[in-house]
Write a protein that holds these residues in place. Structure first.
Motif, PDB file in Angstrom:
ATOM      1  N   GLY A 149       0.756  -1.085  -0.014  1.00 45.68           N
ATOM      2  CA  GLY A 149      -0.042   0.085  -0.089  1.00 45.68           C
ATOM      3  C   GLY A 149       0.597   1.217   0.095  1.00 45.68           C
ATOM      4  N   ASP A 150       2.118   1.119   0.145  1.00 43.51           N
ATOM      5  CA  ASP A 150       2.999   2.356   0.057  1.00 43.51           C
ATOM      6  C   ASP A 150       3.664   2.244  -1.318  1.00 43.51           C
ATOM      7  N   PRO A 151       3.193   3.152  -2.188  1.00 39.77           N
ATOM      8  CA  PRO A 151       4.303   3.104  -3.547  1.00 39.77           C
ATOM      9  C   PRO A 151       5.671   3.502  -3.292  1.00 39.77           C
ATOM     10  N   LEU A 152       6.278   4.094  -2.409  1.00 40.96           N
ATOM     11  CA  LEU A 152       7.629   4.540  -2.528  1.00 40.96           C
ATOM     12  C   LEU A 152       8.158   3.046  -1.930  1.00 40.96           C
ATOM     13  N   ALA A 153       7.698   2.624  -0.874  1.00 45.00           N
ATOM     14  CA  ALA A 153       8.493   1.470  -0.278  1.00 45.00           C
ATOM     15  C   ALA A 153       8.374   0.243  -1.205  1.00 45.00           C
ATOM     16  N   LEU A 154       7.310  -0.022  -1.750  1.00 43.75           N
ATOM     17  CA  LEU A 154       7.145  -0.985  -2.745  1.00 43.75           C
ATOM     18  C   LEU A 154       8.061  -0.888  -4.004  1.00 43.75           C
ATOM     19  N   LYS A 155       8.399   0.240  -4.653  1.00 43.53           N
ATOM     20  CA  LYS A 155       9.231   0.511  -5.655  1.00 43.53           C
ATOM     21  C   LYS A 155      10.562   0.117  -4.998  1.00 43.53           C
ATOM     22  N   ASP A 156      11.035   0.767  -3.997  1.00 39.24           N
ATOM     23  CA  ASP A 156      12.236   0.445  -3.274  1.00 39.24           C
ATOM     24  C   ASP A 156      12.650  -1.200  -3.094  1.00 39.24           C
ATOM     25  N   LEU A 157      11.325  -1.808  -2.712  1.00 38.97           N
ATOM     26  CA  LEU A 157      11.543  -3.209  -2.445  1.00 38.97           C
ATOM     27  C   LEU A 157      11.741  -4.096  -3.807  1.00 38.97           C
ATOM     28  N   LEU A 158      11.143  -3.479  -4.834  1.00 39.05           N
ATOM     29  CA  LEU A 158      11.367  -4.404  -6.136  1.00 39.05           C
ATOM     30  C   LEU A 158      12.618  -4.024  -6.617  1.00 39.05           C
TER      31      LEU A 158
ATOM     32  N   ILE B 258      13.693 -16.873  -6.017  1.00 43.47           N
ATOM     33  CA  ILE B 258      14.189 -17.038  -4.835  1.00 43.47           C
ATOM     34  C   ILE B 258      12.974 -17.285  -3.813  1.00 43.47           C
ATOM     35  N   ASN B 259      13.230 -17.809  -2.766  1.00 39.66           N
ATOM     36  CA  ASN B 259      12.192 -18.309  -1.953  1.00 39.66           C
ATOM     37  C   ASN B 259      11.914 -17.481  -0.610  1.00 39.66           C
ATOM     38  N   GLU B 260      12.758 -16.242  -0.662  1.00 37.36           N
ATOM     39  CA  GLU B 260      12.732 -15.244   0.612  1.00 37.36           C
ATOM     40  C   GLU B 260      12.902 -13.805   0.096  1.00 37.36           C
ATOM     41  N   LEU B 261      11.879 -13.016   0.705  1.00 44.55           N
ATOM     42  CA  LEU B 261      11.764 -11.755   0.058  1.00 44.55           C
ATOM     43  C   LEU B 261      12.994 -10.873   0.729  1.00 44.55           C
ATOM     44  N   LEU B 262      13.693 -10.175  -0.243  1.00 41.81           N
ATOM     45  CA  LEU B 262      14.727  -9.284   0.062  1.00 41.81           C
ATOM     46  C   LEU B 262      14.235  -7.641   0.666  1.00 41.81           C
ATOM     47  N   ILE B 263      14.107  -7.338   1.683  1.00 39.50           N
ATOM     48  CA  ILE B 263      13.544  -5.968   2.206  1.00 39.50           C
ATOM     49  C   ILE B 263      14.652  -5.144   2.362  1.00 39.50           C
ATOM     50  N   PRO B 264      14.936  -4.050   1.778  1.00 38.47           N
ATOM     51  CA  PRO B 264      15.921  -3.098   2.017  1.00 38.47           C
ATOM     52  C   PRO B 264      15.452  -2.434   3.369  1.00 38.47           C
ATOM     53  N   ASP B 265      16.309  -1.536   3.836  1.00 40.50           N
ATOM     54  CA  ASP B 265      16.137  -0.709   5.027  1.00 40.50           C
ATOM     55  C   ASP B 265      15.168   0.299   4.716  1.00 40.50           C
ATOM     56  N   SER B 266      15.138   0.821   3.556  1.00 38.93           N
ATOM     57  CA  SER B 266      14.493   1.955   3.092  1.00 38.93           C
ATOM     58  C   SER B 266      13.046   1.763   2.943  1.00 38.93           C
ATOM     59  N   ALA B 267      12.526   0.221   3.074  1.00 32.59           N
ATOM     60  CA  ALA B 267      11.278  -0.193   2.919  1.00 32.59           C
ATOM     61  C   ALA B 267      10.776  -0.641   4.255  1.00 32.59           C
ATOM     62  N   LYS B 268      11.367  -0.507   5.396  1.00 32.69           N
ATOM     63  CA  LYS B 268      11.010  -0.984   6.574  1.00 32.69           C
ATOM     64  C   LYS B 268      10.553  -0.069   7.419  1.00 32.69           C
TER      65      LYS B 268
END
Length: 642
Positions: free
Chosen positions: A345-354, A414-424
């Motif tokens: 639901g957060d466009p900025l966090a989602l874009k950073d994540l992907l 990959i079977n695990e999501l990579l979450i950058p600090d900027s999306a946390k």
């Protein structure tokens, strides 16, 4: 007798004596790989010494010859690795190459210097074997591989180099006449092991219709043009002989060459009507971009939805050369539902994540032979490596499927999501770091809402060690204390300055006292450290400043012209010392460089009446003159003297 040794690239050594100068080289014109001793001046006549001027002239002559010989150096990374393997194998005879075989597997590689000395590939020990270099064969009773392979047509060459399964299928598909006849072809011939590894249902489909399916598959492995390994440039594409569909070449800096992510294991096997390169897998035609591959895979349903929501569809449809670590549906399901809902639901966090899952360049799994930091579209790096047969991301073996190639990139599942600090959120960041005790206390104090929502705050989180021997009971005083660890606004390190006042949620005003940042600001280096660039910063901790004698600290604060710029290369793989001071926390990565923390103030090795200096390592000298002082050059650092 005066002697010296000059080590140069391609020329194995230049030997200078009083009377004669020699170069030891591998003669590329003979293609033997045998070391040849070449005299550059006549031997000293009996009883006559070469004078200093003549010796100098001979030395320069040797260096000039070295430069000429360097012109014959390997032109491509593959040739450089092959040349090194040839050098390592020359003691076993002419045209012998040293190969490194990963223990417990059938994978062999030509060796480079680093692999040779570490005796490891993908973290696994290797066994060195010696084989004939490409294009040569053994002769009974003779040392090494003195004979060139017979120059015959492609069909017969397949048998000579051991690609017998490809030869058999060429005959069954009625391709034999074509590759025996006139022409100039390149054949990427799958090894026998590559055919054996093909899934049974695919192989059955090919051999059940040899005149169409098998013939088409073999034609896709062929190019109507002779291409040596030198011609296989990184990122190049060539039309195959099957409907002109392209095959895609990657030629990596470590010497690995791939075609459609299949590694070339034997190259440059010349034939009368072309050339054969043996590859380690059967390749298939590439027709779709990576976005189409994601669209049509049910295991990537959640990723497809996320890509569309982040507006990245056009990026993955257009031309490019990307590596995508694609989280499967299972990877998304492992994330707590509330976290996933928040990110989606957060466009900025989602874009950073992907973007954190997308590398800026294409890397087939076969190109990875050691851990390497690689830049993502999000701007930070992932450590992409391998552990034996497993491909790893940030040290974890989470890749479940590799090398799904598209026209504009490659996908690894990959079977695990990579979450950058900027999306946390702040709370998520704290829970996954060295402040877990503090994060639990913030929860217990009822402050969670401030740390998980969209409110702009800054968290001052004490390290776990700060709570040793401290009571953790949640009293009113503790709650008040914790509220004063949350600032009302968002402050990055760039926004903080010496003497600044900050207001907490508890209404208390905090004054910023940042010794290092304050000195940097007073020295006028803030702009430099905010710029794009590649710097290494040895950063004294607050404890380091506290340990300084007050007189020295006052001198430092009053004479900021002592902040010195110097050049030095740091090695990531060893303990770093700065003027004999050990680095206590290394490799704190930033967008424009790296910080290494030291707990003692770094002092010049030779003081010359100086005050204590800080050191920022840069790739070039920013200034040779500091206001009100002179710069004295030493062998270790640049030292500012008063």
């Amino acid at each position: 007798m005066h002697q010296s040794l000059i080590v140069v690239e391609n020329v194995h050594c230049a030997y200078v004596s009083e009377s004669v100068v020699f170069l030891v080289v591998s003669s590329p014109s003979l293609n033997t790989g045998v070391s040849v001793l070449k005299p550059l001046a006549a031997r000293r006549r009996s009883g006559v010494r070469v004078q200093g001027r003549e010796m100098k002239r001979l030395t320069w002559f040797a260096l000039a010859f070295t430069l000429i010989a360097t012109g014959f150096a390997a032109k491509t990374p593959y040739q450089a690795v092959l040349q090194h393997s040839r050098i390592r194998g020359r003691s076993h005879g002419p045209n012998v190459c040293a190969m490194q075989n990963i223990q417990g597997s059938d994978k062999k590689y030509f060796t480079n210097c680093k692999q040779w000395y570490h005796r490891k590939i993908c973290g696994k020990p290797t066994v060195v074997t010696y084989e004939c270099c490409p294009g040569y064969e053994k002769v009974t009773g003779e040392k090494g591989c003195p004979a060139a392979l017979p120059l015959v047509n492609i069909y017969k060459t397949l048998g000579v180099i051991g690609a017998t399964t490809t030869k058999m299928y060429s005959e069954r598909a009625n391709l034999q006449e074509e590759i025996e006849g006139p022409g100039s072809f390149t054949f990427f011939a799958p090894s026998n092991e590559a055919w054996a590894a093909l899934p049974t249902e695919i192989l059955d489909a090919l051999v059940s219709n040899v005149n169409i399916e098998l013939l088409n598959a073999l034609h896709y492995h062929m190019i109507n043009k002779r291409l040596t390994s030198d011609d296989l440039k990184h990122g190049a594409s060539f039309p195959s002989m099957y409907q002109d569909l392209n095959v895609h070449i990657q030629h990596y800096s470590n010497g690995v060459v791939t075609v459609n992510c299949a590694r070339l294991v034997k190259t440059d096997q010349h034939a009368t009507n072309g050339i054969v390169h043996v590859v380690d897998r059967v390749i298939t035609a590439i027709t779709n971009n990576v976005n189409s591959l994601i669209d049509t895979d049910d295991d990537l349903d959640t990723l497809r939805t996320a890509v569309a929501a982040a507006g990245l569809t056009s990026l993955l449809e257009n031309e490019g050369s990307y590596t995508i670590f694609a989280p499967t549906n299972e990877a998304f399901e492992k994330i707590p539902p509330e976290t996933l809902t928040r990110i989606l639901g957060d466009p900025l966090a989602l874009k950073d994540l992907l973007n954190y899952h997308i590398l800026k360049s294409l890397h087939c799994s076969e190109s990875i032979v050691a851990g390497t930091p690689m830049e993502t579209l999000q701007g930070t790096v992932l450590e992409v490596g391998c552990d034996g047969e497993e491909m790893t991301i940030n040290g974890k073996a989470i890749v479940t499927q590799r090398d799904k190639l598209g026209t504009n990139g490659v996908i690894h599942y990959i079977n695990e999501l990579l979450i950058p600090d900027s999306a946390k959120t702040l709370m998520e960041l704290a829970e996954g770091s060295v402040v877990t005790t503090a994060s639990k206390l913030f929860k217990d104090a009822g402050l969670t809402d401030h740390l998980i929502g969209s409110e702009a705050v800054t968290l001052l989180a004490p390290l776990n060690d700060a709570f040793k021997d401290k009571s953790l009971a949640m009293t009113p005083d503790m709650k008040k204390l914790l509220r004063n660890h949350i600032l009302k606004e968002r402050f990055s390190s760039k926004n903080l300055y010496h003497g600044q006042e900050l207001e907490t949620l508890g209404g208390v005003k905090l004054r910023v006292f940042v010794t290092l940042v304050g000195i940097i600001q007073r020295a006028g280096l803030t702009e430099l450290l905010n710029k794009k660039g590649t710097y290494t910063f040895f950063a004294p901790t607050n404890a380091a400043f506290s340990a300084m004698p007050p007189a020295d600290l006052n001198k430092l604060m009053s004479n900021v012209s002592c902040v010195t710029i110097c050049v030095r290369k740091a090695d990531r793989n060893t303990t770093v010392y700065v003027n004999r001071v050990p680095v206590v926390e290394a490799d704190l990565m930033a967008t424009n460089g790296v910080v290494h923390a030291v707990d003692v103030i770094v002092k010049p090795l030779q003081l010359y009446n100086t005050v204590t200096c800080l050191f920022i390592l840069a790739p070039k000298i920013v200034s040779d003159q500091a206001e009100g002082s002179t710069i004295r050059r030493t062998s270790a650092v640049w030292v500012s003297t008063s």
